[in-house]
Design an enzyme around this catalytic site. Structure first.
Site, PDB file in Angstrom:
ATOM      1  N   LYS A 295      -6.855  -2.709  -5.421  1.00 20.99           N
ATOM      2  CA  LYS A 295      -7.284  -1.829  -6.511  1.00 20.99           C
ATOM      3  C   LYS A 295      -6.152  -1.015  -7.102  1.00 20.99           C
ATOM      4  CE  LYS A 295      -8.744   1.784  -3.225  1.00 20.99           C
ATOM      5  NZ  LYS A 295      -8.533   0.969  -2.005  1.00 20.99           N
TER       6      LYS A 295
ATOM      7  N   HIS B 237      -9.738   6.615   6.479  1.00 27.16           N
ATOM      8  CA  HIS B 237      -8.837   6.825   5.343  1.00 27.16           C
ATOM      9  C   HIS B 237      -8.700   8.326   5.147  1.00 27.16           C
ATOM     10  CE1 HIS B 237      -6.741   6.365   1.607  1.00 27.16           C
ATOM     11  NE2 HIS B 237      -6.980   5.055   1.537  1.00 27.16           N
TER      12      HIS B 237
ATOM     13  N   SER C 126      -6.456   9.376  -0.686  1.00 22.26           N
ATOM     14  CA  SER C 126      -5.421   8.750  -1.500  1.00 22.26           C
ATOM     15  C   SER C 126      -4.328   9.748  -1.846  1.00 22.26           C
ATOM     16  CB  SER C 126      -6.052   8.200  -2.782  1.00 22.26           C
ATOM     17  OG  SER C 126      -5.107   7.518  -3.558  1.00 22.26           O
TER      18      SER C 126
ATOM     19  N   GLY D 153      -3.205   6.095   1.883  1.00 25.03           N
ATOM     20  CA  GLY D 153      -2.752   7.459   1.658  1.00 25.03           C
ATOM     21  C   GLY D 153      -1.248   7.618   1.648  1.00 25.03           C
TER      22      GLY D 153
ATOM     23  N   GLU E 119      -4.056   0.031   5.129  1.00 23.06           N
ATOM     24  CA  GLU E 119      -4.482  -0.354   3.778  1.00 23.06           C
ATOM     25  C   GLU E 119      -3.663   0.396   2.726  1.00 23.06           C
ATOM     26  OE1 GLU E 119      -8.627   0.536   3.655  1.00 23.06           O
ATOM     27  OE2 GLU E 119      -9.118  -0.686   5.403  1.00 23.06           O
ATOM     28  N   PRO E 120      -2.340   0.231   2.720  1.00 22.69           N
ATOM     29  CA  PRO E 120      -1.501   0.977   1.763  1.00 22.69           C
ATOM     30  C   PRO E 120      -1.606   0.413   0.358  1.00 22.69           C
ATOM     31  CG  PRO E 120      -0.170  -0.570   3.004  1.00 22.69           C
ATOM     32  CD  PRO E 120      -1.557  -0.635   3.591  1.00 22.69           C
ATOM     33  N   GLY E 121      -1.465   1.299  -0.620  1.00 18.28           N
ATOM     34  CA  GLY E 121      -1.450   0.881  -2.015  1.00 18.28           C
ATOM     35  C   GLY E 121      -0.252   1.456  -2.734  1.00 18.28           C
ATOM     36  N   ARG E 122      -0.316   2.771  -3.040  1.00 23.95           N
ATOM     37  CA  ARG E 122       0.703   3.372  -3.898  1.00 23.95           C
ATOM     38  C   ARG E 122       2.105   3.327  -3.288  1.00 23.95           C
ATOM     39  NH1 ARG E 122      -0.902   7.694  -6.204  1.00 23.95           N
ATOM     40  NH2 ARG E 122      -2.957   7.917  -5.282  1.00 23.95           N
TER      41      ARG E 122
ATOM     42  N   ASP F 288      -6.049  10.297 -11.057  1.00 17.24           N
ATOM     43  CA  ASP F 288      -5.205  10.305  -9.871  1.00 17.24           C
ATOM     44  C   ASP F 288      -4.354  11.565  -9.789  1.00 17.24           C
ATOM     45  OD1 ASP F 288      -4.454   8.933  -7.512  1.00 17.24           O
ATOM     46  OD2 ASP F 288      -2.604   8.234  -8.456  1.00 17.24           O
TER      47      ASP F 288
ATOM     48  N   ASP G  38     -10.230   9.862 -29.612  1.00 16.25           N
ATOM     49  CA  ASP G  38     -10.765  10.905 -28.740  1.00 16.25           C
ATOM     50  C   ASP G  38      -9.790  12.079 -28.706  1.00 16.25           C
ATOM     51  OD1 ASP G  38     -11.891  12.458 -26.775  1.00 16.25           O
ATOM     52  OD2 ASP G  38     -11.543  11.036 -25.146  1.00 16.25           O
TER      53      ASP G  38
ATOM     54  N   TYR H 171      -2.468   2.901  -9.859  1.00 11.00           N
ATOM     55  CA  TYR H 171      -3.678   3.424 -10.501  1.00 11.00           C
ATOM     56  C   TYR H 171      -3.419   3.791 -11.959  1.00 11.00           C
ATOM     57  CZ  TYR H 171      -5.116   3.586  -5.652  1.00 11.00           C
ATOM     58  OH  TYR H 171      -5.407   3.240  -4.352  1.00 11.00           O
TER      59      TYR H 171
END
Length: 413
Positions: free
Chosen positions: A76, A205, A208, A246, A279-282, A323, A359, A387
């Site tokens: 994600k 977790h 984030s 995180g 479960e790393p992402g960033r 984020d 907008d 993100y």
């Protein structure tokens, strides 16, 4: 070390041009962005530059700091096929939260046993898909999830998702939505046993973008308590610990990994067969991508300069509201000041940066100090890999999903 030819032939990367970067510095990235713009004067849409060399270095750093913890990359965070292909070539597993993410990862040739279906609350049709393709590891935190799994994927191994005791300091605190409370642990384990489902471990977790490294220690301690409850309840002996995500790149990563290693040794040293995943992402995605946006409009009101660019809050800059990211915008005056592209030494004005939609809330920055820029010039934002494009929409017809990604590679890989 993964050499560049291996990456070039990896699924998600094959056939794609990989541009050379002299190094991973901000200056080298800007030079590449400038060359992309000047070599194609018709370029006026936003685009990313993704440095594959940065991803390789970050993966090497992970293996050095957490050599016994396999990363299952959180799709994600940045689902770009080239990014996923690079992570697959490096040996990562994948944290998928939906049928779509599972299918995207499998399409790259990743085997099903390298995927964790890490969504505690799943649609039944998605569970059926996981069973069909052989994704045999998932998470749960509710008794109401068990009948669905029993019906559609009874051979699936389960991780009990635990609410982290402390997720303070995280950009997004996840405990309000996911994770079993301490008093819920034993009833959940008993219910799983009664359903003849196999719970092999615990996941958690800490939130984030965590900034408090000690939250991992308290969560690992709580996970060990769940292992002890499982021994009392009976059933399969637990052997897997999923420490979630995180993580962020930089100096805090070293501090966090030191806390994790000490905590695992403190609480799990008597379980030699323990398998630890994350479960790393960033930590892999954020610093690898830089965004270039074009100035499409301008207005001067007194001493204030107002600029419209072609990406905004509903697009890649959604990271600001979703984020809590702080973005940086560097001027690149390719159009108005070709003899001083970086605008060094020029007078700066208080500036407002608007996104392209109609907008009024599509305002990216206020009181940003920028030199005088003109329509056709560019603004460059580093650290835009996490993100950003993945959370943007196509609101008002501005297609975040269609933003081009140029691939570069530093480090000589």
């Amino acid at each position: 070390m993964v050499q560049l030819p291996a990456l070039e032939t990896s699924p998600g990367l094959e056939g794609k041009k990989i541009l050379s970067l002299r190094n991973s510095s901000k200056e080298a990235i800007i030079e590449l962005i400038q060359s992309i713009i000047t070599s194609n004067p018709k370029v006026d849409e936003p685009f990313f530059v993704m440095d594959l060399g940065v991803i390789v270095e970050l993966f090497k750093n992970w293996n050095h700091s957490l050599k016994n913890v396999r990363p299952y990359y959180a799709v994600k965070c940045n689902p770009d096929p080239a990014f996923l292909g690079t992570m697959a070539a490096l040996g990562a597993g994948f944290d998928c939260a939906s049928r779509g993410e599972i299918e995207a990862v499998l399409a790259l040739g990743v085997t099903a046993d390298s995927i964790i279906y890490a969504n505690p609350c799943k649609p039944e049709s998605h569970i059926k898909l996981a069973a069909e393709v052989g994704v045999n590891l998932t998470t749960f935190d509710s008794i109401h999830e068990l009948p669905k799994i029993k019906k559609h994927h009874p051979k699936c191994s389960l991780l009990l998702r635990l609410k982290a005791p402390d997720d303070s300091g995280a950009r997004r605190r996840l405990g309000t939505k996911y994770g079993a409370l301490p008093e819920e642990v034993e009833p959940l384990l008993r219910a799983a046993n009664e359903a003849e489902l196999t719970v092999i471990g615990v996941s958690f977790h800490v939130g984030s973008g965590a900034t408090n490294s000690d939250t991992y220690r308290t969560a690992i301690a709580s996970a060990r308590a769940v292992f002890d409850v499982a021994d009392k309840v009976g059933g399969a002996r637990m052997h897997m610990l999923d420490i979630g995500g995180g993580f962020s790149a930089g100096t805090q990563f070293e501090e966090t990994t030191n806390v994790i290693k000490i905590a695992i040794e403190t609480y799990f040293s008597d379980i030699p067969e323990l398998e630890v995943i994350a479960e790393p992402g960033r930590v892999f995605a954020e610093t690898a991508s830089t965004l270039a946006t074009n100035i499409v409009g301008k207005r001067v009101r007194g001493k204030v300069r107002e600029y419209w660019i072609n990406d905004g809050i509903h697009g890649s800059f959604s990271c600001i509201k979703n984020d809590t990211a702080t973005v940086t915008m560097m001027p690149l005056a390719c159009y108005s000041s070709s003899n001083n592209v970086r605008c060094v030494g020029k007078v700066k004005y208080s500036s407002t940066i608007f996104g392209p939609t109609c907008d009024s809330m599509d305002t990216i920055r206020k009181e940003e100090m920028l030199p005088e820029l003109e329509v056709g010039d560019w603004l460059v934002s580093p650290n835009m890999g996490a993100y950003t494009k993945s959370m943007g929409s196509d609101f008002n017809g501005f297609l975040t999903s269609g933003i081009c990604v140029y691939l570069g590679c530093s480090g000589g890989y």
